[in-house]
Design a protein around this motif. Structure first.
Motif, mmCIF file in Angstrom:
data_model
loop_
_atom_site.group_PDB
_atom_site.id
_atom_site.type_symbol
_atom_site.label_atom_id
_atom_site.label_comp_id
_atom_site.label_asym_id
_atom_site.label_seq_id
_atom_site.Cartn_x
_atom_site.Cartn_y
_atom_site.Cartn_z
ATOM 1 N N TYR A 10 0.835 -1.202 0.000
ATOM 2 C CA TYR A 10 0.000 0.000 0.000
ATOM 3 C C TYR A 10 0.871 1.254 0.000
ATOM 4 C CZ TYR A 10 -4.123 -2.793 1.202
ATOM 5 O OH TYR A 10 -5.155 -3.697 1.182
ATOM 6 N N VAL A 11 0.300 2.330 -0.522
ATOM 7 C CA VAL A 11 0.854 3.660 -0.291
ATOM 8 C C VAL A 11 0.097 4.222 0.899
ATOM 9 C CG1 VAL A 11 1.085 6.001 -1.194
ATOM 10 C CG2 VAL A 11 1.544 4.040 -2.677
ATOM 11 N N LEU A 12 0.840 4.739 1.869
ATOM 12 C CA LEU A 12 0.224 5.229 3.096
ATOM 13 C C LEU A 12 0.988 6.433 3.626
ATOM 14 C CD1 LEU A 12 2.274 4.035 5.524
ATOM 15 C CD2 LEU A 12 1.183 1.905 4.827
ATOM 16 N N ARG A 13 0.344 7.132 4.548
ATOM 17 C CA ARG A 13 1.007 8.231 5.247
ATOM 18 C C ARG A 13 1.084 7.878 6.721
ATOM 19 N NH1 ARG A 13 -1.497 11.752 1.365
ATOM 20 N NH2 ARG A 13 0.061 13.065 0.345
ATOM 21 N N LEU A 14 2.287 7.965 7.244
ATOM 22 C CA LEU A 14 2.541 7.705 8.656
ATOM 23 C C LEU A 14 3.385 8.860 9.175
ATOM 24 C CD1 LEU A 14 2.375 5.778 11.093
ATOM 25 C CD2 LEU A 14 4.421 4.626 10.218
ATOM 26 N N ASP A 15 2.875 9.578 10.176
ATOM 27 C CA ASP A 15 3.553 10.780 10.682
ATOM 28 C C ASP A 15 3.802 11.787 9.555
ATOM 29 O OD1 ASP A 15 3.624 9.767 13.266
ATOM 30 O OD2 ASP A 15 5.572 8.806 12.964
ATOM 31 N N ASP A 16 2.808 11.953 8.684
ATOM 32 C CA ASP A 16 2.869 12.901 7.566
ATOM 33 C C ASP A 16 3.933 12.556 6.535
ATOM 34 O OD1 ASP A 16 0.755 14.512 8.361
ATOM 35 O OD2 ASP A 16 2.032 15.747 9.640
ATOM 36 N N VAL A 17 4.415 11.330 6.564
ATOM 37 C CA VAL A 17 5.397 10.882 5.580
ATOM 38 C C VAL A 17 4.715 9.919 4.614
ATOM 39 C CG1 VAL A 17 7.568 9.652 5.204
ATOM 40 C CG2 VAL A 17 7.314 11.156 7.183
ATOM 41 N N LEU A 18 4.819 10.212 3.325
ATOM 42 C CA LEU A 18 4.239 9.344 2.304
ATOM 43 C C LEU A 18 5.210 8.209 2.018
ATOM 44 C CD1 LEU A 18 1.763 9.223 0.301
ATOM 45 C CD2 LEU A 18 3.328 10.192 -1.393
ATOM 46 N N MET A 19 4.726 6.974 2.073
ATOM 47 C CA MET A 19 5.613 5.833 1.857
ATOM 48 C C MET A 19 4.849 4.683 1.216
ATOM 49 S SD MET A 19 6.115 4.493 5.803
ATOM 50 C CE MET A 19 6.770 6.064 6.356
ATOM 51 N N VAL A 20 5.605 3.783 0.600
ATOM 52 C CA VAL A 20 5.024 2.551 0.076
ATOM 53 C C VAL A 20 5.615 1.402 0.880
ATOM 54 C CG1 VAL A 20 6.761 2.474 -1.786
ATOM 55 C CG2 VAL A 20 4.707 1.077 -1.949
ATOM 56 N N LYS A 21 4.729 0.597 1.485
ATOM 57 C CA LYS A 21 5.165 -0.473 2.383
ATOM 58 C C LYS A 21 4.216 -1.664 2.266
ATOM 59 C CE LYS A 21 8.579 1.762 4.421
ATOM 60 N NZ LYS A 21 9.991 1.318 4.287
ATOM 61 N N ARG A 22 4.670 -2.767 2.812
ATOM 62 C CA ARG A 22 3.820 -3.956 2.877
ATOM 63 C C ARG A 22 3.022 -3.931 4.178
ATOM 64 N NH1 ARG A 22 3.725 -8.364 0.004
ATOM 65 N NH2 ARG A 22 5.772 -7.922 -0.942
ATOM 66 N N VAL A 23 1.725 -4.161 4.065
ATOM 67 C CA VAL A 23 0.849 -4.241 5.231
ATOM 68 C C VAL A 23 0.602 -5.711 5.558
ATOM 69 C CG1 VAL A 23 -1.517 -3.867 6.050
ATOM 70 C CG2 VAL A 23 -0.271 -2.010 4.917
ATOM 71 N N ALA A 24 0.799 -6.066 6.818
ATOM 72 C CA ALA A 24 0.544 -7.427 7.289
ATOM 73 C C ALA A 24 -0.479 -7.349 8.417
ATOM 74 C CB ALA A 24 1.836 -8.079 7.776
ATOM 75 N N MET A 25 -1.644 -7.929 8.199
ATOM 76 C CA MET A 25 -2.699 -7.867 9.202
ATOM 77 C C MET A 25 -2.316 -8.703 10.423
ATOM 78 S SD MET A 25 -4.571 -5.814 7.590
ATOM 79 C CE MET A 25 -5.883 -5.704 8.821
ATOM 80 N N GLY A 26 -2.643 -8.186 11.611
ATOM 81 C CA GLY A 26 -2.299 -8.859 12.852
ATOM 82 C C GLY A 26 -3.447 -9.683 13.406
ATOM 83 N N PRO A 27 -3.202 -10.406 14.487
ATOM 84 C CA PRO A 27 -4.253 -11.240 15.086
ATOM 85 C C PRO A 27 -5.366 -10.423 15.733
ATOM 86 C CG PRO A 27 -2.262 -11.269 16.430
ATOM 87 C CD PRO A 27 -1.906 -10.572 15.160
ATOM 88 N N LYS A 28 -5.049 -9.203 16.190
ATOM 89 C CA LYS A 28 -6.068 -8.349 16.790
ATOM 90 C C LYS A 28 -6.846 -7.640 15.679
ATOM 91 C CE LYS A 28 -3.451 -7.364 21.020
ATOM 92 N NZ LYS A 28 -2.857 -6.287 21.858
ATOM 93 N N ARG A 29 -8.138 -7.641 15.787
ATOM 94 C CA ARG A 29 -8.993 -7.053 14.759
ATOM 95 C C ARG A 29 -8.643 -5.581 14.522
ATOM 96 N NH1 ARG A 29 -13.752 -8.290 12.297
ATOM 97 N NH2 ARG A 29 -15.084 -6.552 11.661
ATOM 98 N N GLY A 30 -8.359 -5.253 13.260
ATOM 99 C CA GLY A 30 -8.072 -3.874 12.896
ATOM 100 C C GLY A 30 -6.623 -3.462 13.050
ATOM 101 N N ARG A 31 -5.825 -4.248 13.749
ATOM 102 C CA ARG A 31 -4.416 -3.901 13.944
ATOM 103 C C ARG A 31 -3.584 -4.528 12.832
ATOM 104 N NH1 ARG A 31 -3.880 -0.333 18.469
ATOM 105 N NH2 ARG A 31 -1.789 -1.147 18.853
ATOM 106 N N PHE A 32 -2.494 -3.871 12.496
ATOM 107 C CA PHE A 32 -1.635 -4.398 11.435
ATOM 108 C C PHE A 32 -0.216 -3.894 11.625
ATOM 109 C CE2 PHE A 32 -3.646 -0.509 9.933
ATOM 110 C CZ PHE A 32 -2.583 0.241 9.458
ATOM 111 N N SER A 33 0.704 -4.483 10.858
ATOM 112 C CA SER A 33 2.104 -4.071 10.872
ATOM 113 C C SER A 33 2.467 -3.494 9.513
ATOM 114 C CB SER A 33 3.017 -5.263 11.187
ATOM 115 O OG SER A 33 2.745 -5.779 12.479
ATOM 116 N N VAL A 34 3.404 -2.562 9.518
ATOM 117 C CA VAL A 34 3.924 -1.959 8.289
ATOM 118 C C VAL A 34 5.350 -2.463 8.121
ATOM 119 C CG1 VAL A 34 4.564 0.193 7.149
ATOM 120 C CG2 VAL A 34 2.449 0.073 8.484
#
Length: 220
Positions: free
Chosen positions: A164-188
């Motif tokens: 995905y392309v995402l913004r984290l702390d106002d920084v635009l980046m392209v990273k892999r999203v990995a969904m976590g075991p907790k609903r709605g939580r994920f890792s970048v």
């Protein structure tokens, strides 16, 4: 053909092909409102010769239909271009490195794609954009300078494992999203092991811009 008839003819072609004013404006290297202003306001009164020729070839019609002079040889059928979808190429980069902030999202050009191919991809043309990858944190999947197609309609509401392309702390980046075991939580995550990951992120801290659905790169 008079100027008004030429504008009506172009508007009819746009409606029949389900094209967008802004996409055609970018096709001829103009600002996004150029074609709409020409059709609706008559500004400019006539299309520039080079613009008219480009649009005539794009739609596969004689230049005279768009206000060209009589006697101009029609485009041979074998040279007529098939319909394409024009996707804007934004003048920014999505960091695949330490992160880069770039708020300038104006179109700097466009790329054309076969509409049938886009349908097979399951994407909506109106939500697509092309941006450049900056950095090597997603290598070998994505390299510095690669062009990526981002589907802005496939974002937080349908978030799943993927790039995905995402913004984290106002920084635009392209990273892999990995969904976590907790609903709605994920890792970048970074595909390059020499770059950091962010685990178990609060979704409220991340703005998902869109899912990466295609990449292209220069060879050699």
């Amino acid at each position: 053909m008079n100027d008004l008839s030429a504008r009506h003819a172009l508007d009819r072609l746009i409606a029949e092909r389900r094209e967008r004013y802004e996409a055609l404006s970018r096709l001829i290297g103009r600002n996004p409102a150029y074609i709409q202003q020409y059709i609706k306001r008559g500004t400019p009164r006539k299309l520039d010769e080079a613009d008219r020729r480009t649009l005539a070839r794009y739609f596969g019609v004689d230049e005279q239909v768009l206000g060209g002079p009589e006697g101009v040889a029609p485009i041979p059928a074998k040279r007529r271009q098939p319909p394409v979808v024009v996707v804007p190429r934004l003048s920014l980069g999505a960091s695949a490195g330490a992160g880069s902030l770039d708020d300038d999202e104006r179109a700097s050009g466009a790329m054309a794609f076969d509409p049938a191919w886009l349908r097979e991809m399951g994407v909506k043309p109106d939500a697509l954009s092309i941006i450049r990858v900056d950095g090597e944190s997603m290598a070998p999947t994505l390299s510095d300078g690669d062009e990526i197609m981002v589907d802005g309609a496939d974002g937080a509401a349908r978030l799943r494992d993927g790039i995905y392309v995402l913004r984290l702390d106002d920084v635009l980046m392209v990273k892999r999203v990995a969904m976590g075991p907790k609903r709605g939580r994920f890792s970048v995550r970074s595909d390059n092991p020499h770059f950091p990951n962010w685990d178990d992120i609060d979704p409220a801290l991340v703005d998902i811009v869109g899912r990466v659905v295609w990449t292209g790169r220069r060879v050699g």
